[in-house]
Design a protein around this motif. Structure first.
Motif, mmCIF file in Angstrom:
data_model
loop_
_atom_site.group_PDB
_atom_site.id
_atom_site.type_symbol
_atom_site.label_atom_id
_atom_site.label_comp_id
_atom_site.label_asym_id
_atom_site.label_seq_id
_atom_site.Cartn_x
_atom_site.Cartn_y
_atom_site.Cartn_z
ATOM 1 N N ASN A 205 0.488 -1.245 -0.210
ATOM 2 C CA ASN A 205 0.249 -0.129 -0.134
ATOM 3 C C ASN A 205 1.010 1.447 -0.250
ATOM 4 N N PHE A 206 1.153 1.728 -1.087
ATOM 5 C CA PHE A 206 2.079 3.024 -0.957
ATOM 6 C C PHE A 206 1.831 3.474 -2.331
ATOM 7 N N TYR A 207 2.414 4.552 -2.947
ATOM 8 C CA TYR A 207 2.473 5.879 -3.604
ATOM 9 C C TYR A 207 3.516 6.575 -3.615
ATOM 10 N N PHE A 208 3.974 6.316 -4.964
ATOM 11 C CA PHE A 208 5.158 7.650 -5.178
ATOM 12 C C PHE A 208 5.204 8.743 -6.062
ATOM 13 N N GLU A 209 5.144 9.472 -5.525
ATOM 14 C CA GLU A 209 5.084 10.838 -6.736
ATOM 15 C C GLU A 209 6.093 11.957 -6.538
ATOM 16 N N ILE A 210 6.053 12.458 -7.784
ATOM 17 C CA ILE A 210 7.260 13.491 -8.340
ATOM 18 C C ILE A 210 6.628 14.187 -8.761
ATOM 19 N N ASP A 211 7.179 15.702 -8.640
ATOM 20 C CA ASP A 211 6.245 16.768 -8.993
ATOM 21 C C ASP A 211 5.810 16.806 -10.647
ATOM 22 N N SER A 212 4.943 17.541 -11.051
ATOM 23 C CA SER A 212 4.950 17.619 -12.759
ATOM 24 C C SER A 212 4.685 16.578 -13.162
ATOM 25 N N MET A 213 5.000 14.907 -12.991
ATOM 26 C CA MET A 213 4.035 13.404 -13.143
ATOM 27 C C MET A 213 3.114 13.521 -12.013
ATOM 28 N N THR A 214 1.765 13.222 -12.767
ATOM 29 C CA THR A 214 1.026 12.592 -11.957
ATOM 30 C C THR A 214 0.706 11.092 -12.975
ATOM 31 N N ASP A 215 -0.309 10.839 -11.638
ATOM 32 C CA ASP A 215 -0.912 9.354 -12.013
ATOM 33 C C ASP A 215 -0.022 8.359 -12.406
ATOM 34 N N MET A 216 1.113 7.986 -11.864
ATOM 35 C CA MET A 216 1.832 7.066 -12.550
ATOM 36 C C MET A 216 1.218 6.066 -11.375
ATOM 37 N N ALA A 217 2.062 4.625 -11.459
ATOM 38 C CA ALA A 217 1.595 3.302 -11.816
ATOM 39 C C ALA A 217 3.220 3.375 -10.957
ATOM 40 N N MET B 232 7.459 -1.944 -18.049
ATOM 41 C CA MET B 232 7.599 -1.137 -19.574
ATOM 42 C C MET B 232 6.412 -1.153 -20.076
ATOM 43 N N SER B 233 6.361 -0.408 -20.450
ATOM 44 C CA SER B 233 4.803 -0.155 -21.919
ATOM 45 C C SER B 233 5.273 1.025 -22.939
ATOM 46 N N GLY B 234 4.745 1.018 -23.827
ATOM 47 C CA GLY B 234 4.763 1.704 -25.010
ATOM 48 C C GLY B 234 4.171 2.984 -25.024
ATOM 49 N N ASP B 235 2.842 3.321 -24.197
ATOM 50 C CA ASP B 235 2.082 4.009 -24.275
ATOM 51 C C ASP B 235 2.686 5.638 -23.635
ATOM 52 N N SER B 236 2.354 6.655 -24.331
ATOM 53 C CA SER B 236 2.713 7.300 -25.032
ATOM 54 C C SER B 236 2.342 8.058 -23.269
ATOM 55 N N ASP B 237 1.781 8.005 -22.399
ATOM 56 C CA ASP B 237 1.042 8.448 -21.479
ATOM 57 C C ASP B 237 1.959 7.735 -20.083
ATOM 58 N N THR C 255 2.905 5.341 -16.922
ATOM 59 C CA THR C 255 4.818 6.041 -16.431
ATOM 60 C C THR C 255 6.262 5.268 -16.722
ATOM 61 N N SER C 256 5.839 4.053 -17.186
ATOM 62 C CA SER C 256 7.504 3.863 -18.423
ATOM 63 C C SER C 256 8.007 5.134 -19.311
ATOM 64 N N LYS C 257 7.436 6.118 -20.100
ATOM 65 C CA LYS C 257 7.571 7.151 -20.679
ATOM 66 C C LYS C 257 7.112 8.048 -20.208
ATOM 67 N N LYS C 258 7.012 8.276 -18.872
ATOM 68 C CA LYS C 258 7.110 9.481 -18.304
ATOM 69 C C LYS C 258 9.027 9.898 -17.299
ATOM 70 N N MET C 259 9.309 8.330 -17.153
ATOM 71 C CA MET C 259 9.908 8.089 -16.324
ATOM 72 C C MET C 259 11.300 8.464 -17.443
ATOM 73 N N TYR C 260 11.325 7.576 -18.537
ATOM 74 C CA TYR C 260 12.315 7.396 -19.614
ATOM 75 C C TYR C 260 12.565 9.043 -19.666
ATOM 76 N N ASP C 261 11.444 9.480 -20.051
ATOM 77 C CA ASP C 261 11.650 11.029 -20.688
ATOM 78 C C ASP C 261 12.402 12.378 -19.942
ATOM 79 N N TRP C 262 12.273 11.697 -18.362
ATOM 80 C CA TRP C 262 13.096 12.488 -17.815
ATOM 81 C C TRP C 262 14.209 12.152 -17.157
ATOM 82 N N PHE C 263 14.813 10.784 -17.050
ATOM 83 C CA PHE C 263 16.457 10.380 -17.582
ATOM 84 C C PHE C 263 16.695 10.993 -18.815
ATOM 85 N N LYS C 264 15.912 11.293 -19.732
ATOM 86 C CA LYS C 264 16.708 11.995 -20.790
ATOM 87 C C LYS C 264 17.212 12.644 -21.241
#
Length: 161
Positions: free
Chosen positions: A11-23, A72-77, A79-88
């Protein structure tokens, strides 16, 4: 004796500013390590041959690291894509990133909930950025999903609850 109310690890959630609805499927590797001076080294010897030792705190050892794992997901919205964009964004240009490490730093929180969905614990992170990226195994005989793990380096982590 007071009733023990353990926190379920699921039962947890990780939130990071400007990046919402992540799993995320896992959060781990949170580690605090104090630097110490002295340790087991003898400092001096006194009359009668007694050895004097002293251990003192010297702050914390470097920066804090946290591992967050998502599917990992190919969906543009996703968590996988959001995290990779931040990393890049934070990767140096010499490594084919955007080289925006300083402006890529974020604040965030790790939140734990009880079985009724009430927030019971919170750790706030400051000046966090993804410093490492790892892709899980692709396996012809496997039956699981591919995971991505990001190591986040934080300059400060503080338990609020």
């Amino acid at each position: 004796m007071p009733e023990l109310k353990p926190i379920a690890a699921s039962n947890f959630y990780f939130e990071i500013d400007s990046m919402t609805d992540m799993a995320f499927s896992k959060i781990g590797g949170v580690k605090f390590e104090a630097k110490v001076q002295g340790q087991d080294k003898p400092l001096m010897s006194t009359k009668g041959g007694n050895t004097v030792r002293q251990i003192n705190s010297a702050g914390f050892e470097g920066l804090f690291n946290i591992e967050v794992t998502t599917l990992m997901s190919g969906d543009s919205d996703s968590t996988s894509k959001k995290m990779y964009d931040w990393f890049k964004k934070c990767m140096p240009k010499t490594e084919k990133g955007e080289g925006k490490w300083a402006e890529g730093k974020k604040t965030g929180s790790i939140v734990a909930y009880d079985t009724d969905g009430n927030e019971v614990m919170r750790w706030d992170l400051k000046e966090a950025w993804p410093s490492q990226y790892k892709i899980g195994d692709f396996d012809v005989s496997g039956n699981g999903y591919v995971e991505e793990t990001y190591t986040l380096t934080c300059e400060n982590i503080n338990r609020k609850k």
